[in-house]
Design a protein around this motif. Structure first.
Motif, PDB file in Angstrom:
ATOM      1  N   GLY A   1       0.820  -1.189   0.000  1.00  0.00           N
ATOM      2  CA  GLY A   1       0.000   0.000   0.000  1.00  0.00           C
ATOM      3  C   GLY A   1       0.862   1.249   0.000  1.00  0.00           C
ATOM      4  O   GLY A   1       0.572   2.234  -0.707  1.00  0.00           O
ATOM      5  N   LEU A   2       1.922   1.250   0.796  1.00  0.00           N
ATOM      6  CA  LEU A   2       2.856   2.374   0.818  1.00  0.00           C
ATOM      7  C   LEU A   2       3.445   2.615  -0.575  1.00  0.00           C
ATOM      8  O   LEU A   2       3.577   3.751  -1.035  1.00  0.00           O
ATOM      9  CB  LEU A   2       3.985   2.097   1.818  1.00  0.00           C
ATOM     10  CG  LEU A   2       3.605   2.165   3.299  1.00  0.00           C
ATOM     11  CD1 LEU A   2       4.671   1.466   4.152  1.00  0.00           C
ATOM     12  CD2 LEU A   2       3.455   3.632   3.738  1.00  0.00           C
ATOM     13  N   TYR A   3       3.827   1.515  -1.244  1.00  0.00           N
ATOM     14  CA  TYR A   3       4.438   1.617  -2.577  1.00  0.00           C
ATOM     15  C   TYR A   3       3.475   2.247  -3.576  1.00  0.00           C
ATOM     16  O   TYR A   3       3.828   3.206  -4.288  1.00  0.00           O
ATOM     17  CB  TYR A   3       4.865   0.226  -3.044  1.00  0.00           C
ATOM     18  CG  TYR A   3       5.220   0.161  -4.510  1.00  0.00           C
ATOM     19  CD1 TYR A   3       6.373   0.756  -4.997  1.00  0.00           C
ATOM     20  CD2 TYR A   3       4.364  -0.481  -5.406  1.00  0.00           C
ATOM     21  CE1 TYR A   3       6.692   0.712  -6.351  1.00  0.00           C
ATOM     22  CE2 TYR A   3       4.674  -0.540  -6.760  1.00  0.00           C
ATOM     23  CZ  TYR A   3       5.839   0.066  -7.229  1.00  0.00           C
ATOM     24  OH  TYR A   3       6.142   0.031  -8.559  1.00  0.00           O
ATOM     25  N   HIS A   4       2.237   1.726  -3.612  1.00  0.00           N
ATOM     26  CA  HIS A   4       1.278   2.225  -4.605  1.00  0.00           C
ATOM     27  C   HIS A   4       0.874   3.658  -4.310  1.00  0.00           C
ATOM     28  O   HIS A   4       0.696   4.471  -5.238  1.00  0.00           O
ATOM     29  CB  HIS A   4       0.058   1.316  -4.655  1.00  0.00           C
ATOM     30  CG  HIS A   4       0.301   0.047  -5.416  1.00  0.00           C
ATOM     31  ND1 HIS A   4       0.494   0.016  -6.769  1.00  0.00           N
ATOM     32  CD2 HIS A   4       0.382  -1.259  -4.988  1.00  0.00           C
ATOM     33  CE1 HIS A   4       0.696  -1.225  -7.181  1.00  0.00           C
ATOM     34  NE2 HIS A   4       0.626  -2.033  -6.102  1.00  0.00           N
ATOM     35  N   LEU A   5       0.726   4.000  -3.022  1.00  0.00           N
ATOM     36  CA  LEU A   5       0.376   5.369  -2.691  1.00  0.00           C
ATOM     37  C   LEU A   5       1.511   6.319  -3.091  1.00  0.00           C
ATOM     38  O   LEU A   5       1.274   7.423  -3.603  1.00  0.00           O
ATOM     39  CB  LEU A   5       0.095   5.485  -1.189  1.00  0.00           C
ATOM     40  CG  LEU A   5      -0.384   6.864  -0.707  1.00  0.00           C
ATOM     41  CD1 LEU A   5      -1.655   7.288  -1.440  1.00  0.00           C
ATOM     42  CD2 LEU A   5      -0.596   6.859   0.811  1.00  0.00           C
ATOM     43  N   ALA A   6       2.745   5.872  -2.886  1.00  0.00           N
ATOM     44  CA  ALA A   6       3.900   6.682  -3.289  1.00  0.00           C
ATOM     45  C   ALA A   6       3.897   6.917  -4.791  1.00  0.00           C
ATOM     46  O   ALA A   6       4.166   8.037  -5.268  1.00  0.00           O
ATOM     47  CB  ALA A   6       5.193   5.978  -2.870  1.00  0.00           C
ATOM     48  N   MET A   7       3.573   5.888  -5.552  1.00  0.00           N
ATOM     49  CA  MET A   7       3.573   6.029  -7.012  1.00  0.00           C
ATOM     50  C   MET A   7       2.523   7.043  -7.471  1.00  0.00           C
ATOM     51  O   MET A   7       2.764   7.829  -8.395  1.00  0.00           O
ATOM     52  CB  MET A   7       3.301   4.672  -7.673  1.00  0.00           C
ATOM     53  CG  MET A   7       4.398   3.645  -7.420  1.00  0.00           C
ATOM     54  SD  MET A   7       6.044   4.192  -7.944  1.00  0.00           S
ATOM     55  CE  MET A   7       5.846   4.236  -9.701  1.00  0.00           C
ATOM     56  N   ARG A   8       1.358   7.041  -6.775  1.00  0.00           N
ATOM     57  CA  ARG A   8       0.327   8.010  -7.154  1.00  0.00           C
ATOM     58  C   ARG A   8       0.710   9.419  -6.725  1.00  0.00           C
ATOM     59  O   ARG A   8       0.360  10.399  -7.375  1.00  0.00           O
ATOM     60  CB  ARG A   8      -1.004   7.616  -6.525  1.00  0.00           C
ATOM     61  CG  ARG A   8      -1.547   6.251  -6.927  1.00  0.00           C
ATOM     62  CD  ARG A   8      -1.938   6.161  -8.404  1.00  0.00           C
ATOM     63  NE  ARG A   8      -0.842   6.135  -9.339  1.00  0.00           N
ATOM     64  CZ  ARG A   8      -0.084   5.050  -9.599  1.00  0.00           C
ATOM     65  NH1 ARG A   8      -0.288   3.915  -8.970  1.00  0.00           N
ATOM     66  NH2 ARG A   8       0.891   5.126 -10.501  1.00  0.00           N
ATOM     67  N   LEU A   9       1.423   9.518  -5.620  1.00  0.00           N
ATOM     68  CA  LEU A   9       1.889  10.828  -5.201  1.00  0.00           C
ATOM     69  C   LEU A   9       2.950  11.372  -6.172  1.00  0.00           C
ATOM     70  O   LEU A   9       3.095  12.585  -6.323  1.00  0.00           O
ATOM     71  CB  LEU A   9       2.472  10.756  -3.781  1.00  0.00           C
ATOM     72  CG  LEU A   9       1.433  10.642  -2.654  1.00  0.00           C
ATOM     73  CD1 LEU A   9       2.099  10.206  -1.357  1.00  0.00           C
ATOM     74  CD2 LEU A   9       0.704  11.975  -2.470  1.00  0.00           C
ATOM     75  N   TYR A  10       3.667  10.476  -6.817  1.00  0.00           N
ATOM     76  CA  TYR A  10       4.649  10.909  -7.827  1.00  0.00           C
ATOM     77  C   TYR A  10       3.947  11.407  -9.091  1.00  0.00           C
ATOM     78  O   TYR A  10       4.284  12.458  -9.627  1.00  0.00           O
ATOM     79  CB  TYR A  10       5.597   9.766  -8.185  1.00  0.00           C
ATOM     80  CG  TYR A  10       6.828   9.699  -7.318  1.00  0.00           C
ATOM     81  CD1 TYR A  10       7.627  10.820  -7.118  1.00  0.00           C
ATOM     82  CD2 TYR A  10       7.199   8.505  -6.693  1.00  0.00           C
ATOM     83  CE1 TYR A  10       8.758  10.762  -6.315  1.00  0.00           C
ATOM     84  CE2 TYR A  10       8.335   8.444  -5.890  1.00  0.00           C
ATOM     85  CZ  TYR A  10       9.106   9.571  -5.708  1.00  0.00           C
ATOM     86  OH  TYR A  10      10.222   9.517  -4.912  1.00  0.00           O
ATOM     87  N   ASP A  11       2.955  10.624  -9.573  1.00  0.00           N
ATOM     88  CA  ASP A  11       2.357  11.004 -10.857  1.00  0.00           C
ATOM     89  C   ASP A  11       1.103  11.871 -10.702  1.00  0.00           C
ATOM     90  O   ASP A  11       0.563  12.373 -11.685  1.00  0.00           O
ATOM     91  CB  ASP A  11       2.058   9.768 -11.716  1.00  0.00           C
ATOM     92  CG  ASP A  11       1.110   8.789 -11.042  1.00  0.00           C
ATOM     93  OD1 ASP A  11       0.241   9.223 -10.257  1.00  0.00           O
ATOM     94  OD2 ASP A  11       1.222   7.575 -11.317  1.00  0.00           O
TER      95      ASP A  11
END
Length: 835
Positions: free
Chosen positions: A134-144
């Motif tokens: 969940g941390l990984y996917h949330l980070a990816m959305r915060l990037y894009d």
């Protein structure tokens, strides 16, 4: 053995308790059959059965595990909706892995309607529970910034937590963030650290990234061997970028890997089949060239089309060339220009140049020279060397643009700086000749040397010539030979000819006629006329090659047909004397005229002689004078000499003064002319007689070995006319003339020996000298020797021989011999003649 027994007991216990409905046992059995662990063979179907039993009892981990099998179709038929249903059940119980995976399903619309906002909320929930995924996917959305406001720094923090928890994808993404300075300070060393973490977990992207780091030395010491290790791991996991990189490694032989085009093609093909555009392009190139695989231009075009359609610019240009050349496809100007335009609009400089050329030529597109010029100029301004060279050439010719040497050489220099060898060669020639730029032989040498080092054969020849002549560089025969050998190996015929000449003359090398002939033959076969003529000379003389007059004539014909004047003149001699050809006066004259018209001074002299004597042409003193005059203007001493006599006897045929022409020939050291000046001053032809001056000229010619002058000088020393009488000098000079076979000198010396004048009387020596003159056809020698035999003068009397000699002399028109025979004063047998 004991461990195996314990494992079997545990499995039996789990099965027993699972059958009794113990949910944890059902779940554990599902894991064992799913993974093939604990001594149980992998069986996804059995695993699904056990997960289902536990899931139906509401066990969230089992629901999550069953959901994954449903979504993947592993051990059961794919059922996205059912899979999402089980994920929802587990998520509703707060099982964070299920919450995170459910977020993925909503994000991509897998078994449920696509809903980015819901996906992000689920990931936030999982992230706040510290779920790594969940941390990984949330980070990816915060990037894009998809479904949530972008925040790179917050994204980086979430990645850092996930990576610390061992999430491989998060570790790989964290490495990417460090490498690009995304949400944090750029740090190549930290990027390598996290890529190593992810790579150790088998993440192929991280393994590939490590390969790149070790290849380029970013964040780690450069180590191609280690790079190959990581690329190989990624490639073996069917990771297309790794396969493509490994293909390039084998293609170039980098990192200690032996260069292997076959292996390169294998890896490129694997990556290409996965849609890797660079690999598709490289595979197409390998197929087009037949490197590492059988050449197949159709297949090459197939792969280029796939890559080009995906926006690969070099592939677009390659397709343009394929349609242009009709390689792998039928030639199609429209398709060619279409792909050139694609490449050009995508910034490909080769494409821009080719599109420009297509517009200028009207190839596959309506002709528009200014539009073409625009594209070529655009490519040139962005550093495309060929476009720069073409633009320079256009300025030099004033074609499509105003004539401007200044602009031309500005572009030539730009192209040359990029090692465009033709541009470098042009600059070298311009600096050498001083045409359109300041003459500077040092600069010329430097430009030629740069082009020569890049393999430009003409420049290699010019560099060799510079070393021979010491132009712009210190003379160095070894370096000259080195560069000429380079150029000769590249097929430069002039370099081959010059090497042949070096080995003939021995300049900087030992004379080697065989080696000279080998170089001459190469140049001659390449069409060099000078080399063909040299082969003719060497073959005729048997120097470095077997003597063969027929082949010599063949070489001479080759050179003569190219207009080489020396060869044309040599064929005149060959057809005149029958050297390697049948004697043919017409052909001889034809080649003589060709050489003379071409400006060959010796041929002009001989053509003048031919017209003067009427040999092979109709006799014409006017034409003789015309050709003598052409040759004389070129400084030919023989023509000056011949023309002087012709004009002396025919003063109406020209304004030149015979004496002036004679002096010009004499100044060049022509012994015949020097001798003639002696005669002129001795007898006073058109000048006041001056015996002393005459003696000076005759002595000069005599010392050059001219027999007539030696004889005349001897006569003067004998008579004391114009010089102090000197019998010793007279004998010395008359002998020199006689040794050369001068007929009059032989007769004169024979008379001295017969009469005992200034030498001891010797009839045998006199007879020998008369016989040498008779061998040359001298009628006077026949008559005088006849008299010796008739009189028994110093030799045994022999009336028959005397009679025969007189008859021979009379047949040649000798008056005294005719008179003696006509008067009946034949010798009578037995009559004794007084001494």
């Amino acid at each position: 053995m004991e461990k195996e027994k314990n494992r079997l007991r545990a499995v039996d216990w789990w099965k027993k308790t699972a059958m009794d409905g113990l949910v944890i046992s059902q779940y554990n059995l599902g894991v064992m059959y799913r993974d093939g662990s604990k001594g149980v063979e992998e069986d996804p179907e059995v695993a699904a059965d056990w997960f289902l039993l536990a899931a139906q009892q509401g066990y969230a981990p089992a629901q999550y595990a069953l959901a994954l099998l449903c979504l993947a179709g592993r051990g059961m038929v794919v059922n996205k909706e059912e899979g999402v249903s089980w994920l929802q059940k587990a998520a509703d119980q707060g099982f964070l892995p299920a919450v995170s995976r459910l977020g993925e399903a909503y994000f991509i619309g897998e078994g449920v309607a696509h809903d980015t906002t819901k996906a992000v909320k689920l990931w936030q929930k999982a992230a706040f529970g510290n779920d790594p995924n969940g941390l990984y996917h949330l980070a990816m959305r915060l990037y894009d910034g998809v479904g949530i406001e972008a925040d790179e720094r917050k994204a980086f923090k979430f990645l850092l937590v996930a990576a610390g928890a061992g999430h491989a994808e998060a570790q790989e993404m964290l490495a990417f963030a460090y490498q690009g300075g995304i949400g944090t300070e750029k740090n190549d060393e930290r990027a390598v650290y996290w890529n190593l973490k992810a790579a150790d977990q088998g993440n192929p992207t991280a393994q590939f990234n490590l390969g790149c780091a070790f290849i380029h030395g970013k964040g780690v010491e450069k180590n191609p061997r280690t790079a190959v290790y990581w690329y190989t791991l990624a490639a073996q996991k069917n990771f297309a970028p790794g396969q493509a990189a490994l293909g390039e490694i084998y293609h170039t032989g980098t990192g200690g890997v032996p260069q292997d085009d076959v292996a390169a093609v294998v890896w490129w093909r694997k990556a290409a089949e996965q849609g890797h555009t660079e690999a598709q392009f490289q595979l197409g190139c390998a197929l087009a060239l037949g490197k590492g695989t059988k050449a197949d231009t159709k297949q090459a075009v197939h792969w280029w089309l796939l890559a080009a359609a995906d926006g690969h610019v070099p592939a677009q240009f390659s397709l343009g060339m394929a349609y242009n050349m009709g390689e792998g496809v039928e030639e199609d100007p429209f398709q060619s220009t279409f792909w050139f335009r694609k490449a050009a609009e995508n910034g490909d400089l080769d494409g821009q140049y080719s599109l420009g050329a297509a517009y200028i030529e009207g190839y596959g597109i309506e002709k528009n020279e200014q539009e073409g010029l625009k594209w070529i100029r655009r490519a040139a301004e962005h550093g495309h060397a060929t476009s720069q060279y073409v633009l320079a050439d256009l300025y030099m010719r004033g074609d499509l643009v105003p004539f401007s040497p200044e602009n031309a050489f500005r572009w030539f220099k730009e192209a040359a700086k990029q090692d465009h060898v033709e541009a470098q060669a042009v600059l070298g020639t311009a600096a050498y000749t001083g045409k359109h730029m300041e003459k500077d032989v040092k600069a010329a040498f430097k430009w030629w040397l740069r082009a020569a080092e890049l393999g430009h054969t003409s420049s290699q020849f010019y560099v060799g010539r510079a070393y021979i002549l010491g132009e712009g560089v210190e003379p160095d025969y070894d370096k000259a030979r080195f560069w000429w050998e380079k150029a000769a190996a590249g097929g430069h015929t002039r370099a081959q000819y010059c090497l042949g000449r070096l080995y003939v003359t021995g300049e900087g090398v030992e004379v080697d006629l065989e080696k000279a002939a080998r170089y001459y033959r190469k140049a001659a076969m390449g069409g060099d006329a000078d080399a063909q003529y040299c082969m003719a000379v060497m073959t005729y003389r048997g120097e470095g090659v077997p003597r063969n007059a027929l082949r010599a004539a063949a070489w001479a014909h080759m050179a003569a047909k190219q207009g080489l004047l020396d060869a044309q003149f040599s064929l005149y001699s060959a057809y005149t004397k029958g050297l390697g050809v049948k004697p043919d006066q017409k052909k001889a004259t034809r080649w003589l005229v060709a050489a003379a018209r071409g400006g060959h001074p010796v041929a002009q002299y001989f053509l003048g002689r031919a017209y003067e004597s009427g040999t092979g042409v109709k006799r014409s003193l006017w034409d003789a004078a015309r050709w003598y005059r052409k040759s004389a203007k070129q400084g030919d001493a023989y023509s000056q000499y011949a023309l002087s006599f012709l004009l002396r006897d025919n003063p109406h045929m020209g304004r030149e003064k015979p004496l002036t022409l004679l002096r010009k020939a004499a100044k060049q050291g022509l012994a015949e002319a020097i001798n003639a000046l002696g005669i002129t001053y001795f007898y006073g032809y058109d000048v006041n007689p001056n015996p002393r001056k005459a003696v000076g000229y005759w002595r000069e010619a005599a010392e050059k070995g001219f027999a007539e002058s030696q004889r005349r000088l001897a006569e003067l020393y004998f008579s004391g006319e114009g010089v102090r009488k000197d019998d010793k000098a007279a004998i010395q000079w008359i002998r020199k003339a006689a040794e050369q076979g001068d007929e009059k000198a032989l007769i004169r010396l024979a008379g001295w020996y017969r009469d005992g004048e200034i030498v001891k009387r010797d009839g045998s020596e006199a007879r020998a000298l008369f016989n040498r003159a008779i061998a040359k056809g001298s009628a006077d020698a026949m008559y005088q020797l006849g008299m010796m035999y008739y009189m028994g003068d110093g030799i045994e009397k022999d009336l028959k021989r005397a009679q025969k000699l007189w008859e021979d002399a009379a047949s040649k028109g000798h008056k005294e011999a005719k008179s003696r025979i006509a008067s009946g004063k034949q010798p009578k047998k037995g009559r004794k003649t007084p001494a």
